[in-house]
Design a protein around this motif. Sequence first.
Motif, short mmCIF file in Angstrom:
data_model
loop_
_atom_site.label_atom_id
_atom_site.label_comp_id
_atom_site.label_asym_id
_atom_site.label_seq_id
_atom_site.Cartn_x
_atom_site.Cartn_y
_atom_site.Cartn_z
N PRO A 66 42.96 43.38 49.97
CA PRO A 66 44.29 43.52 49.35
C PRO A 66 44.50 44.87 48.66
O PRO A 66 45.54 45.07 48.04
N HIS A 67 43.52 45.78 48.72
CA HIS A 67 43.65 47.02 47.95
C HIS A 67 43.78 48.28 48.81
O HIS A 67 43.51 49.38 48.35
N GLY A 68 44.19 48.10 50.07
CA GLY A 68 44.47 49.26 50.91
C GLY A 68 45.93 49.65 50.77
O GLY A 68 46.60 49.29 49.80
N GLY A 93 38.47 39.40 48.14
CA GLY A 93 39.46 39.13 47.10
C GLY A 93 38.85 38.41 45.91
O GLY A 93 37.89 37.67 46.04
N ASP A 94 39.44 38.66 44.76
CA ASP A 94 39.01 37.97 43.55
C ASP A 94 40.05 36.89 43.22
O ASP A 94 41.20 36.97 43.62
N LEU A 95 39.62 35.90 42.44
CA LEU A 95 40.55 34.84 42.04
C LEU A 95 41.22 35.25 40.72
O LEU A 95 41.48 36.41 40.50
N GLU A 118 45.85 36.66 40.69
CA GLU A 118 44.70 36.79 41.59
C GLU A 118 44.95 37.94 42.56
O GLU A 118 46.07 38.45 42.63
N CYS A 119 43.94 38.34 43.32
CA CYS A 119 44.18 39.34 44.35
C CYS A 119 43.61 38.91 45.70
O CYS A 119 43.59 39.69 46.63
N GLY A 120 43.13 37.65 45.80
CA GLY A 120 42.43 37.27 47.02
C GLY A 120 43.14 36.29 47.94
O GLY A 120 42.72 36.10 49.09
N PRO A 161 33.98 38.38 46.70
CA PRO A 161 34.65 39.18 45.67
C PRO A 161 34.34 40.67 45.87
O PRO A 161 33.43 41.01 46.62
N HIS A 162 35.07 41.53 45.17
CA HIS A 162 34.87 42.96 45.42
C HIS A 162 34.75 43.80 44.15
O HIS A 162 35.19 44.95 44.11
N LEU A 163 34.15 43.23 43.12
CA LEU A 163 34.04 44.05 41.90
C LEU A 163 32.97 45.13 42.08
O LEU A 163 31.90 44.86 42.62
ZN LIG Z 1 41.01 42.86 43.66
#
Ligand SMILES: [Zn+2]
Length: 262
Positions: free
Chosen positions: A54-56, A172-174, A222-224, A10-12
Motif C-alpha cells: 500500500p505504500h507505492g 500491510g499493517d493492521l 490500518e494500511c493492510g 507486516p512491513h515495519l
Molecule cells: Zn503501512
Amino acid sequence: MPIVFSAIVPHLPMLVPTIGKENIKKLKATINAYEKLECDLYAAQTDTLLIISPHGQLQQNSFVINLSPSYDIDFEEFGDLSTKLSLAGDIGLGYKIRESLETKAPVQVISQTKLDHGSSIPVYLLTKHMPQIKIISLYPSGLDLNAHYNFGQLLKRELLINKNRVAIVASGDLSHRLTKNAPAGYSAKGKKFDNKLIEYLNQNKVKEILSMNQDFIKEASECGLKSIVLLLGILEGIEYQAQLLSYEFPFGVGYLTMNFKL
Ligand SMILES: [Zn+2]
C-alpha cells in the motif's frame, strides 16, 4: 501448480536487524513467523514473488503494476546506509498480466527501480536465500474493497495459465491505534478491528471482510486491508488453510503474519 505460496506480512522497518537493533527483541513473534515463511517460500521453489504494497505510487482510480527489469532495495531513509540488494523483475509475466487485465479492470504500468518500504522490507526478509527470485510489484488503488477482490480474481486467471511458480505476498499493517502511545492515537475500535479481521481470515469469511463498515475501517487506521483483500481475490476458488503465525503490537500497531497453506 502455478500459485505456490501466499501470505500476509507486516512491513515495519524495525524488522531489519540493522534498523531495529535492540527493538528487535520486542518483535520476536513476528521475526520467528517471517523465518518460517522464508523457509516455506524457499521450499516452494518459487520463480516469482508478487508483492502487494500500500505504500507505492497509488492511483485513486487504477491499480498500478510497477514493472522494472531490476529492483533496488535499500533502507537509507531509515538510517541504514549499508544494506543494498538488487533483484530482477519478472517483466514477461508482468506484461502478460497487464495485457490480460487492461480491458477488464483499471490498471496502469509504471517503471520504478527503487521499491517502496511496504515492498522492500518483506522482499528483503523473505528472499535472503533466493537471489535468483524475480519480483513483480503491485499497488492497490483508491477503489473500494470489492474492486480489489475482483481485481484479484482476474489476476488469478492469468497466474493459473502461466507456468511460473508464483508466490503472493500481501504487505500491510493492521490498526495503528492499539495503545495510548500508538502512532495514530488510541481508539478502542482499533483492537476490535484487528480481532474481527483475524477472526474472519481464520474462518475464511470473505463476504464478512468485504462488507466491513467503512467508518469502522477508517477509525482503525490500518494500511493492510486492501492488499489482503486483493490476495483473497487471487485465492478465491483455491483451497487453502489460514494459519495464524503471529500477531503482536509492541508499538501500538497491529502486526499480523499469516500463511495461507495451499
Ligand atoms: Zn503501512
